[in-house]
Design a protein around this motif. Structure first.
Motif, PDB file in Angstrom:
ATOM      1  N   PRO A  45      55.188 -17.872 -16.866  1.00 15.30           N
ATOM      2  CA  PRO A  45      55.440 -19.297 -16.635  1.00 15.30           C
ATOM      3  C   PRO A  45      56.841 -19.595 -16.102  1.00 15.30           C
ATOM      4  O   PRO A  45      57.072 -20.677 -15.574  1.00 15.30           O
ATOM      5  CB  PRO A  45      55.250 -19.917 -18.026  1.00 15.30           C
ATOM      6  CG  PRO A  45      55.351 -18.789 -18.991  1.00 15.30           C
ATOM      7  CD  PRO A  45      54.941 -17.543 -18.275  1.00 15.30           C
ATOM      8  N   PHE A  46      57.764 -18.666 -16.229  1.00 22.91           N
ATOM      9  CA  PHE A  46      59.122 -18.948 -15.734  1.00 22.91           C
ATOM     10  C   PHE A  46      59.234 -18.704 -14.225  1.00 22.91           C
ATOM     11  O   PHE A  46      60.300 -18.889 -13.648  1.00 22.91           O
ATOM     12  CB  PHE A  46      60.163 -18.115 -16.510  1.00 22.91           C
ATOM     13  CG  PHE A  46      59.879 -16.632 -16.515  1.00 22.91           C
ATOM     14  CD1 PHE A  46      60.280 -15.834 -15.457  1.00 22.91           C
ATOM     15  CD2 PHE A  46      59.195 -16.047 -17.573  1.00 22.91           C
ATOM     16  CE1 PHE A  46      60.019 -14.475 -15.455  1.00 22.91           C
ATOM     17  CE2 PHE A  46      58.930 -14.693 -17.589  1.00 22.91           C
ATOM     18  CZ  PHE A  46      59.337 -13.901 -16.516  1.00 22.91           C
ATOM     19  N   ILE A  47      58.132 -18.262 -13.587  1.00 18.41           N
ATOM     20  CA  ILE A  47      58.163 -18.109 -12.124  1.00 18.41           C
ATOM     21  C   ILE A  47      57.468 -19.335 -11.521  1.00 18.41           C
ATOM     22  O   ILE A  47      56.272 -19.540 -11.710  1.00 18.41           O
ATOM     23  CB  ILE A  47      57.468 -16.808 -11.675  1.00 18.41           C
ATOM     24  CG1 ILE A  47      58.122 -15.606 -12.368  1.00 18.41           C
ATOM     25  CG2 ILE A  47      57.525 -16.674 -10.148  1.00 18.41           C
ATOM     26  CD1 ILE A  47      57.535 -14.261 -12.003  1.00 18.41           C
ATOM     27  N   ASP A  48      58.231 -20.165 -10.805  1.00 21.82           N
ATOM     28  CA  ASP A  48      57.677 -21.419 -10.293  1.00 21.82           C
ATOM     29  C   ASP A  48      56.754 -21.192  -9.111  1.00 21.82           C
ATOM     30  O   ASP A  48      55.775 -21.900  -8.944  1.00 21.82           O
ATOM     31  CB  ASP A  48      58.815 -22.377  -9.883  1.00 21.82           C
ATOM     32  CG  ASP A  48      59.642 -22.786 -11.095  1.00 21.82           C
ATOM     33  OD1 ASP A  48      59.039 -23.034 -12.158  1.00 21.82           O
ATOM     34  OD2 ASP A  48      60.880 -22.833 -10.998  1.00 21.82           O
ATOM     35  N   LYS A  49      57.082 -20.220  -8.268  1.00 19.76           N
ATOM     36  CA  LYS A  49      56.254 -20.025  -7.076  1.00 19.76           C
ATOM     37  C   LYS A  49      56.222 -18.554  -6.702  1.00 19.76           C
ATOM     38  O   LYS A  49      57.263 -17.880  -6.716  1.00 19.76           O
ATOM     39  CB  LYS A  49      56.868 -20.832  -5.927  1.00 19.76           C
ATOM     40  CG  LYS A  49      56.022 -20.811  -4.688  1.00 19.76           C
ATOM     41  CD  LYS A  49      56.590 -21.735  -3.638  1.00 19.76           C
ATOM     42  CE  LYS A  49      55.695 -21.659  -2.409  1.00 19.76           C
ATOM     43  NZ  LYS A  49      56.252 -22.398  -1.309  1.00 19.76           N
ATOM     44  N   VAL A  50      55.014 -18.070  -6.381  1.00 21.32           N
ATOM     45  CA  VAL A  50      54.896 -16.691  -5.894  1.00 21.32           C
ATOM     46  C   VAL A  50      54.446 -16.765  -4.434  1.00 21.32           C
ATOM     47  O   VAL A  50      53.443 -17.399  -4.119  1.00 21.32           O
ATOM     48  CB  VAL A  50      53.874 -15.886  -6.722  1.00 21.32           C
ATOM     49  CG1 VAL A  50      53.702 -14.480  -6.140  1.00 21.32           C
ATOM     50  CG2 VAL A  50      54.302 -15.801  -8.190  1.00 21.32           C
ATOM     51  N   ILE A  51      55.225 -16.140  -3.549  1.00 23.05           N
ATOM     52  CA  ILE A  51      54.840 -16.092  -2.131  1.00 23.05           C
ATOM     53  C   ILE A  51      54.335 -14.677  -1.849  1.00 23.05           C
ATOM     54  O   ILE A  51      55.052 -13.697  -2.074  1.00 23.05           O
ATOM     55  CB  ILE A  51      56.056 -16.381  -1.211  1.00 23.05           C
ATOM     56  CG1 ILE A  51      56.664 -17.757  -1.552  1.00 23.05           C
ATOM     57  CG2 ILE A  51      55.678 -16.285   0.257  1.00 23.05           C
ATOM     58  CD1 ILE A  51      57.948 -18.084  -0.781  1.00 23.05           C
ATOM     59  N   GLY A  52      53.083 -14.588  -1.390  1.00 17.42           N
ATOM     60  CA  GLY A  52      52.501 -13.254  -1.132  1.00 17.42           C
ATOM     61  C   GLY A  52      52.815 -12.781   0.281  1.00 17.42           C
ATOM     62  O   GLY A  52      52.854 -13.573   1.220  1.00 17.42           O
ATOM     63  N   ILE A  53      53.072 -11.457   0.407  1.00 14.83           N
ATOM     64  CA  ILE A  53      53.232 -10.859   1.741  1.00 14.83           C
ATOM     65  C   ILE A  53      52.407  -9.570   1.770  1.00 14.83           C
ATOM     66  O   ILE A  53      52.120  -8.975   0.719  1.00 14.83           O
ATOM     67  CB  ILE A  53      54.719 -10.545   2.117  1.00 14.83           C
ATOM     68  CG1 ILE A  53      55.433  -9.727   1.019  1.00 14.83           C
ATOM     69  CG2 ILE A  53      55.486 -11.803   2.420  1.00 14.83           C
ATOM     70  CD1 ILE A  53      56.864  -9.303   1.394  1.00 14.83           C
ATOM     71  N   ALA A  54      52.020  -9.141   2.980  1.00 19.98           N
ATOM     72  CA  ALA A  54      51.183  -7.940   3.088  1.00 19.98           C
ATOM     73  C   ALA A  54      52.029  -6.668   2.987  1.00 19.98           C
ATOM     74  O   ALA A  54      51.620  -5.680   2.380  1.00 19.98           O
ATOM     75  CB  ALA A  54      50.415  -7.968   4.412  1.00 19.98           C
ATOM     76  N   HIS A  55      53.203  -6.698   3.602  1.00 20.52           N
ATOM     77  CA  HIS A  55      54.087  -5.523   3.602  1.00 20.52           C
ATOM     78  C   HIS A  55      55.517  -6.007   3.390  1.00 20.52           C
ATOM     79  O   HIS A  55      55.860  -7.126   3.783  1.00 20.52           O
ATOM     80  CB  HIS A  55      54.053  -4.810   4.965  1.00 20.52           C
ATOM     81  CG  HIS A  55      52.676  -4.528   5.447  1.00 20.52           C
ATOM     82  ND1 HIS A  55      51.927  -3.481   4.966  1.00 20.52           N
ATOM     83  CD2 HIS A  55      51.906  -5.175   6.352  1.00 20.52           C
ATOM     84  CE1 HIS A  55      50.748  -3.496   5.566  1.00 20.52           C
ATOM     85  NE2 HIS A  55      50.695  -4.510   6.406  1.00 20.52           N
ATOM     86  N   TYR A  56      56.361  -5.107   2.859  1.00 25.07           N
ATOM     87  CA  TYR A  56      57.769  -5.488   2.684  1.00 25.07           C
ATOM     88  C   TYR A  56      58.403  -5.841   4.030  1.00 25.07           C
ATOM     89  O   TYR A  56      59.302  -6.674   4.108  1.00 25.07           O
ATOM     90  CB  TYR A  56      58.560  -4.376   1.993  1.00 25.07           C
ATOM     91  CG  TYR A  56      58.263  -4.312   0.505  1.00 25.07           C
ATOM     92  CD1 TYR A  56      58.687  -5.328  -0.343  1.00 25.07           C
ATOM     93  CD2 TYR A  56      57.557  -3.246  -0.049  1.00 25.07           C
ATOM     94  CE1 TYR A  56      58.405  -5.293  -1.704  1.00 25.07           C
ATOM     95  CE2 TYR A  56      57.272  -3.198  -1.404  1.00 25.07           C
ATOM     96  CZ  TYR A  56      57.703  -4.220  -2.224  1.00 25.07           C
ATOM     97  OH  TYR A  56      57.436  -4.191  -3.564  1.00 25.07           O
ATOM     98  N   SER A  57      57.910  -5.225   5.102  1.00 24.16           N
ATOM     99  CA  SER A  57      58.494  -5.502   6.426  1.00 24.16           C
ATOM    100  C   SER A  57      58.238  -6.950   6.865  1.00 24.16           C
ATOM    101  O   SER A  57      58.835  -7.424   7.826  1.00 24.16           O
ATOM    102  CB  SER A  57      57.950  -4.522   7.464  1.00 24.16           C
ATOM    103  OG  SER A  57      56.536  -4.561   7.429  1.00 24.16           O
ATOM    104  N   ASP A  58      57.343  -7.655   6.154  1.00 22.81           N
ATOM    105  CA  ASP A  58      57.095  -9.073   6.493  1.00 22.81           C
ATOM    106  C   ASP A  58      58.120 -10.003   5.847  1.00 22.81           C
ATOM    107  O   ASP A  58      58.061 -11.220   6.033  1.00 22.81           O
ATOM    108  CB  ASP A  58      55.690  -9.520   6.000  1.00 22.81           C
ATOM    109  CG  ASP A  58      54.598  -8.747   6.692  1.00 22.81           C
ATOM    110  OD1 ASP A  58      54.869  -8.238   7.801  1.00 22.81           O
ATOM    111  OD2 ASP A  58      53.493  -8.632   6.125  1.00 22.81           O
ATOM    112  N   PHE A  59      59.033  -9.441   5.107  1.00 24.54           N
ATOM    113  CA  PHE A  59      59.993 -10.285   4.390  1.00 24.54           C
ATOM    114  C   PHE A  59      60.711 -11.306   5.300  1.00 24.54           C
ATOM    115  O   PHE A  59      60.822 -12.478   4.933  1.00 24.54           O
ATOM    116  CB  PHE A  59      61.014  -9.423   3.626  1.00 24.54           C
ATOM    117  CG  PHE A  59      62.058 -10.230   2.941  1.00 24.54           C
ATOM    118  CD1 PHE A  59      61.781 -10.929   1.782  1.00 24.54           C
ATOM    119  CD2 PHE A  59      63.334 -10.350   3.495  1.00 24.54           C
ATOM    120  CE1 PHE A  59      62.739 -11.723   1.172  1.00 24.54           C
ATOM    121  CE2 PHE A  59      64.297 -11.137   2.890  1.00 24.54           C
ATOM    122  CZ  PHE A  59      63.995 -11.822   1.723  1.00 24.54           C
ATOM    123  N   PRO A  60      61.176 -10.894   6.512  1.00 25.87           N
ATOM    124  CA  PRO A  60      61.899 -11.872   7.345  1.00 25.87           C
ATOM    125  C   PRO A  60      61.081 -13.133   7.622  1.00 25.87           C
ATOM    126  O   PRO A  60      61.645 -14.224   7.766  1.00 25.87           O
ATOM    127  CB  PRO A  60      62.170 -11.099   8.646  1.00 25.87           C
ATOM    128  CG  PRO A  60      62.177  -9.667   8.225  1.00 25.87           C
ATOM    129  CD  PRO A  60      61.164  -9.562   7.117  1.00 25.87           C
TER     130      PRO A  60
END
Ligand code: AMP
Ligand code: AMP
Length: 335
Positions: A45-60
């Motif tokens: 519950p202390f995480i307000d939002k989770v943003i999903g990505i397919a690969h770490y290289s999508d971070f930018p």
């Protein structure tokens, strides 16, 4: 203070500790996680939002979303492991710490220069011509102890070195003693180094070998390996503590001379081995929060001496950011 800032990190390593600490300090929290881990993190519950990505290289591609809010990114062990040093340097969202330190951390030669200039012993290094056994051979860029080997004599060394794929490696004296990982926090705002906690890594299979009686060890021909699988806590004999604190202070002072005037900022860890004559030998320095601090989400005996409340390293980072914002000095602690 009304806190409009978000603290964000990547979903692995010490993300839970970092975001729990951020929430306890009143921040909004965001996690960027691989799709297959996102549901796991949504439990908390202390995480307000989770943003999903397919690969770490999508971070930018997520950076724009982060920049729409006032966000501070808190790096941990997975940042360099999965985004690479250059990937970290390219991050434009305010990043807790000083990125210049990454060059010194990555290069074993520069690490040695830094640690030795802080008057801290390191295990001697050998060339193939002047080896004194036993030794541990470490490839550059190896993570978490994988890709290392132990050699007790020349014959073993020659056999094992053939299987090493990396052309860059160091040959170090194998120090026999108790491993001790000291977790520090340096606050440039109050110019103080704190000892937050201490752990021992549990490494397989070297830490499991003691469970096999020595008369069987020989015939089984077990090769020690150093892959970390967990951590346990440690408190030091009190007479060793003054030197433990002083080593942290000397590391910070040296970083300001060698790296740049800001030097090392925030959490760091000295990985040491203590020998029977009670000397610390540093094997390595990690210039960010290390996973061994996950033992101390409620604080450690050492953080309790400084804070009369639970103070993890993750929470300490958030408190530093909060203090910096209040003083209008966020630039002092981010890059
Ligand atoms: P992971 O996210 O588990 O793949 O780990 C990212 C990096 O942190 C790797 O370089 C690991 O070797 C290191 N790491 C992860 N967990 C631990 C731990 N409990 N103790 C020390 N290092 C760790
Ligand atoms: P490192 O990647 O340098 O943290 O090393 C991984 C693990 O290898 C350490 O946690 C130790 O258990 C072991 N190790 C590294 N250097 C030495 C050394 N010089 N002597 C004995 N053990 C070592």
């Amino acid at each position: 203070m009304k806190n409009n800032t978000t603290i964000a990190t990547l979903g692995s390593h010490s993300a839970l500790q970092i975001l729990k600490g951020a929430k306890d300090e009143g921040f909004r929290t965001v996690l960027i996680a691989l799709y297959d881990k996102a549901d796991f993190y949504r439990r908390f519950p202390f995480i307000d939002k989770v943003i999903g990505i397919a690969h770490y290289s999508d971070f930018p591609s997520v950076e724009k979303q982060l920049k729409n809010h006032t966000t501070v990114l808190v790096p941990h062990g997975s940042f360099v492991a999965y985004l690479g040093k250059e990937g970290n340097k390219k991050i434009k969202v305010p990043y807790f710490g000083n990125k210049k330190v990454l060059d010194w951390e990555e290069d074993r030669g520069l690490q040695r220069k830094w640690i030795e200039s802080a008057d801290i012993l390191m295990p001697p290094e050998f060339t193939e011509k002047n080896i004194q056994f036993p030794v541990i051979v470490k490839t550059f860029g190896a993570a978490g102890g994988s890709g290392y080997f132990f050699a007790a004599n020349k014959k073993e060394f020659m056999e094992k070195i053939r299987s090493i794929k990396s052309p860059r490696y160091v040959i170090q004296q194998y120090v026999v003693g108790v491993t001790c990982y000291l977790h520090y926090f340096y606050s440039p705002l109050i110019n103080t180094v704190e000892l937050m906690s201490i752990d021992r890594r549990y490494e397989t299979n070297v830490d499991g070998m003691g469970r096999i009686p020595s008369q069987y060890q020989h015939s089984m021909q077990i090769d020690p390996s150093y892959v970390v699988v967990g951590n346990s806590s440690l408190v030091l004999r009190e007479s060793l503590l003054p030197e433990a604190y002083a080593m942290g202070e000397r590391i910070v002072a040296s970083s300001k001379k060698l790296i740049d005037h800001r030097g090392l900022i925030g959490p760091f860890c000295l990985e040491t081995i203590i020998t029977p004559d009670q000397k610390f030998y540093a094997m390595e320095i990690s210039c960010r929060i290390v996973a061994g601090t996950n033992l101390f989400i409620e604080g450690s005996p050492y953080s309790w001496l400084t804070y009369n409340e639970p103070m993890s390293t993750g929470r300490r980072i958030a408190r530093e950011i909060k203090f910096a914002i209040t003083k209008n000095k966020l630039n002092t602690v981010v890059d």
